[in-house]
Enzyme design. Structure first.
Site, PDB file in Angstrom:
ATOM      1  N   ASP A  29      28.174  59.862 -17.521  1.00  0.00           N
ATOM      2  CA  ASP A  29      29.411  59.296 -17.004  1.00  0.00           C
ATOM      3  C   ASP A  29      30.156  60.414 -16.290  1.00  0.00           C
ATOM      4  O   ASP A  29      29.945  61.600 -16.575  1.00  0.00           O
ATOM      5  CB  ASP A  29      30.277  58.724 -18.136  1.00  0.00           C
ATOM      6  CG  ASP A  29      31.360  57.779 -17.627  1.00  0.00           C
ATOM      7  OD1 ASP A  29      31.124  56.553 -17.657  1.00  0.00           O
ATOM      8  OD2 ASP A  29      32.423  58.248 -17.207  1.00  0.00           O
TER       9      ASP A  29
ATOM     10  N   ASP B 240      27.871  62.616 -11.759  1.00  0.00           N
ATOM     11  CA  ASP B 240      28.292  61.677 -10.727  1.00  0.00           C
ATOM     12  C   ASP B 240      27.068  60.845 -10.364  1.00  0.00           C
ATOM     13  O   ASP B 240      26.080  61.382  -9.839  1.00  0.00           O
ATOM     14  CB  ASP B 240      28.817  62.439  -9.504  1.00  0.00           C
ATOM     15  CG  ASP B 240      29.360  61.541  -8.400  1.00  0.00           C
ATOM     16  OD1 ASP B 240      28.849  60.411  -8.242  1.00  0.00           O
ATOM     17  OD2 ASP B 240      30.288  61.970  -7.685  1.00  0.00           O
TER      18      ASP B 240
ATOM     19  N   ASN C 264      24.224  51.577 -14.580  1.00  0.00           N
ATOM     20  CA  ASN C 264      25.393  50.733 -14.757  1.00  0.00           C
ATOM     21  C   ASN C 264      26.651  51.271 -14.084  1.00  0.00           C
ATOM     22  O   ASN C 264      27.603  50.532 -13.869  1.00  0.00           O
ATOM     23  CB  ASN C 264      25.630  50.550 -16.264  1.00  0.00           C
ATOM     24  CG  ASN C 264      26.968  49.932 -16.578  1.00  0.00           C
ATOM     25  OD1 ASN C 264      27.197  48.757 -16.307  1.00  0.00           O
ATOM     26  ND2 ASN C 264      27.870  50.732 -17.138  1.00  0.00           N
TER      27      ASN C 264
ATOM     28  N   TYR D 283      33.172  46.470  -2.130  1.00  0.00           N
ATOM     29  CA  TYR D 283      32.563  46.290  -3.439  1.00  0.00           C
ATOM     30  C   TYR D 283      31.535  45.160  -3.393  1.00  0.00           C
ATOM     31  O   TYR D 283      30.399  45.296  -3.872  1.00  0.00           O
ATOM     32  CB  TYR D 283      33.653  45.984  -4.462  1.00  0.00           C
ATOM     33  CG  TYR D 283      33.158  45.719  -5.858  1.00  0.00           C
ATOM     34  CD1 TYR D 283      32.873  46.763  -6.729  1.00  0.00           C
ATOM     35  CD2 TYR D 283      32.986  44.415  -6.322  1.00  0.00           C
ATOM     36  CE1 TYR D 283      32.421  46.521  -8.016  1.00  0.00           C
ATOM     37  CE2 TYR D 283      32.535  44.158  -7.603  1.00  0.00           C
ATOM     38  CZ  TYR D 283      32.254  45.216  -8.455  1.00  0.00           C
ATOM     39  OH  TYR D 283      31.802  44.971  -9.730  1.00  0.00           O
TER      40      TYR D 283
ATOM     41  N   LYS E   3      27.422  45.414  -4.039  1.00  0.00           N
ATOM     42  CA  LYS E   3      26.747  44.714  -5.122  1.00  0.00           C
ATOM     43  C   LYS E   3      25.686  43.753  -4.602  1.00  0.00           C
ATOM     44  O   LYS E   3      24.667  43.518  -5.269  1.00  0.00           O
ATOM     45  CB  LYS E   3      27.762  43.992  -5.997  1.00  0.00           C
ATOM     46  CG  LYS E   3      28.693  44.940  -6.748  1.00  0.00           C
ATOM     47  CD  LYS E   3      27.937  45.914  -7.648  1.00  0.00           C
ATOM     48  CE  LYS E   3      28.863  46.737  -8.524  1.00  0.00           C
ATOM     49  NZ  LYS E   3      28.131  47.603  -9.477  1.00  0.00           N
TER      50      LYS E   3
ATOM     51  N   THR F  15      36.793  45.545 -18.956  1.00  0.00           N
ATOM     52  CA  THR F  15      36.329  46.930 -18.952  1.00  0.00           C
ATOM     53  C   THR F  15      37.434  47.820 -18.395  1.00  0.00           C
ATOM     54  O   THR F  15      38.496  47.338 -17.975  1.00  0.00           O
ATOM     55  CB  THR F  15      35.078  47.088 -18.064  1.00  0.00           C
ATOM     56  OG1 THR F  15      35.444  46.856 -16.689  1.00  0.00           O
ATOM     57  CG2 THR F  15      33.979  46.111 -18.460  1.00  0.00           C
TER      58      THR F  15
END
Length: 267
Positions: A37, A62, A89, A156, A160, A191
Site C-alpha cells: 500500500d 506505489d 486491488n 476513473y 476501470k 471504503t
C-alpha cells in the site's frame, strides 16, 4: 483445511477497505501474504494478520510504479519461494472533473494507478507464475463504473473499463499456462476512497439513501468483496477465467426503470 492452504498471495491496496478485508480473509484461509500500500497503514494490516495467526510481509509501495510492482513479486519469491495468487486491488478515484473539465495530467495519473498498475502486476506476477509452471490466479479490481456510465467520474470510469478488458486480454494471452485472470467490479462499497460519500450522507441525515439504486438498497461492505476475491483466487473458481464479476447488489442488472414493487400489478 483452508481454501488457500499452501498458497502465496500478493494483495495491493491492503492498507484499508477491500484490500485489508481481503488480506485478513486470504490469511484466514491459509495463504501466506505479501501486501502493499502507499500508506503506512499496510503495516497495521500485516500486524492484524499476524495477530490472527497468519503470515504477512508488508511493503510501502506505489502500485503504479513498475519497480515497486517488481519488488512485491520479488518479495514473494524470496520470502516464500514462489507466487500463486495476486489481487491487484490498489486504486484511486482520481480526477473528479466531467468530460469537459479533465486535464491530461489528471487523466494520466488516474490511468497510471488504476490501469497501468494492474497491467504491470499482470506482467510481472503473470510471468513469475508462468515460469514456475504451476499455474495461478490473478484478480483485478475494476468497478461498476467500468461497465456503465453514472458510477464515477470520467477518468476513473475509463480506467476501470480498461481493467475489465485487461482481464479478458491477459486471460487469452496466458492460454495453456493455467493462469486465470478475472476482475471484480464493486458497486458502492464503504471504503477509505468512498468515505466522503458516507460522511456527507451522515452529515445531511440521508444515510438511508445510500445504495438506494440497487435492488438490495444498501452499500456493500469490504468483507463482501473480499469473499468474491477469495472465490476467484481459489481452486473453487478453477473454470472461471477472463470474466468481470459485478458485486453491486444488483445495480448493473437493469437499465434505469421505475420499479414495480412485489405484489403490485399495473392496470
Amino acid at each position: 483445511m483452508g481454501a488457500l492452504d499452501g498458497k502465496i498471495a500478493i494483495i495491493t491496496g491492503a492498507g484499508s477497505g477491500i484490500g485489508r478485508a481481503s488480506a485478513l480473509r486470504f490469511a484466514a484461509e491459509g495463504a501466506k501474504l505479501v501486501i502493499g500500500d502507499k500508506t503506512a497503514a499496510v503495516h497495521d494490516t500485516a500486524q492484524a494478520v499476524k495477530d490472527a495467526g497468519g503470515e504477512a510481509v508488508a511493503l510501502e509501495i506505489d502500485a503504479g510504479v513498475e519497480a515497486d510492482v517488481a519488488k512485491l513479486v520479488a518479495a514473494a519469491k524470496e520470502t516464500y519461494g514462489g507466487l500463486d495468487i495476486v489481487f491487484a486491488n490498489a486504486g484511486i478515484i482520481g480526477d473528479m472533473g466531467g468530460i469537459f473539465d479533465i486535464t491530461p495530467e489528471g487523466f494520466a495519473e488516474t490511468l497510471r494507478v488504476n490501469l497501468i498498475g494492474p497491467a504491470l502486476m499482470v506482467k510481472h506476477a503473470g510471468k513469475a507464475m508462468v515460469d514456475q509452471g504451476r499455474g495461478g490466479a490473478i484478480v483485478l479490481t475494476a468497478s461498476v463504473a467500468g461497465i456503465n456510465s453514472g458510477a464515477g467520474p470520467a477518468a476513473y470510469s475509463a480506467s476501470k473499463a480498461g481493467v475489465i478488458n485487461l482481464a479478458k486480454t491477459a486471460a487469452q494471452q496466458m492460454t495453456s499456462a493455467n493462469v486465470r485472470v478475472n476482475a471484480i467490479c464493486p458497486g458502492l462499497t464503504e471504503t477509505g476512497m468512498t468515505r466522503p460519500t458516507f460522511d456527507y450522507a451522515k452529515e445531511k441525515g440521508v444515510t438511508h439513501k445510500i445504495g438506494q439504486l440497487n435492488p438490495l438498497k444498501r452499500a456493500g461492505q469490504p468483507e463482501e468483496l473480499a469473499n468474491v476475491a477469495l472465490f476467484l483466487a481459489s481452486d473453487q473458481a478453477s473454470y472461471v477465467n477472463g470474466q468481470a464479476i459485478a458485486v453491486d447488489g444488483g445495480l448493473t442488472s437493469s437499465h434505469p426503470v421505475t420499479r414495480q414493487l412485489l405484489g403490485q400489478t399495473s392496470h
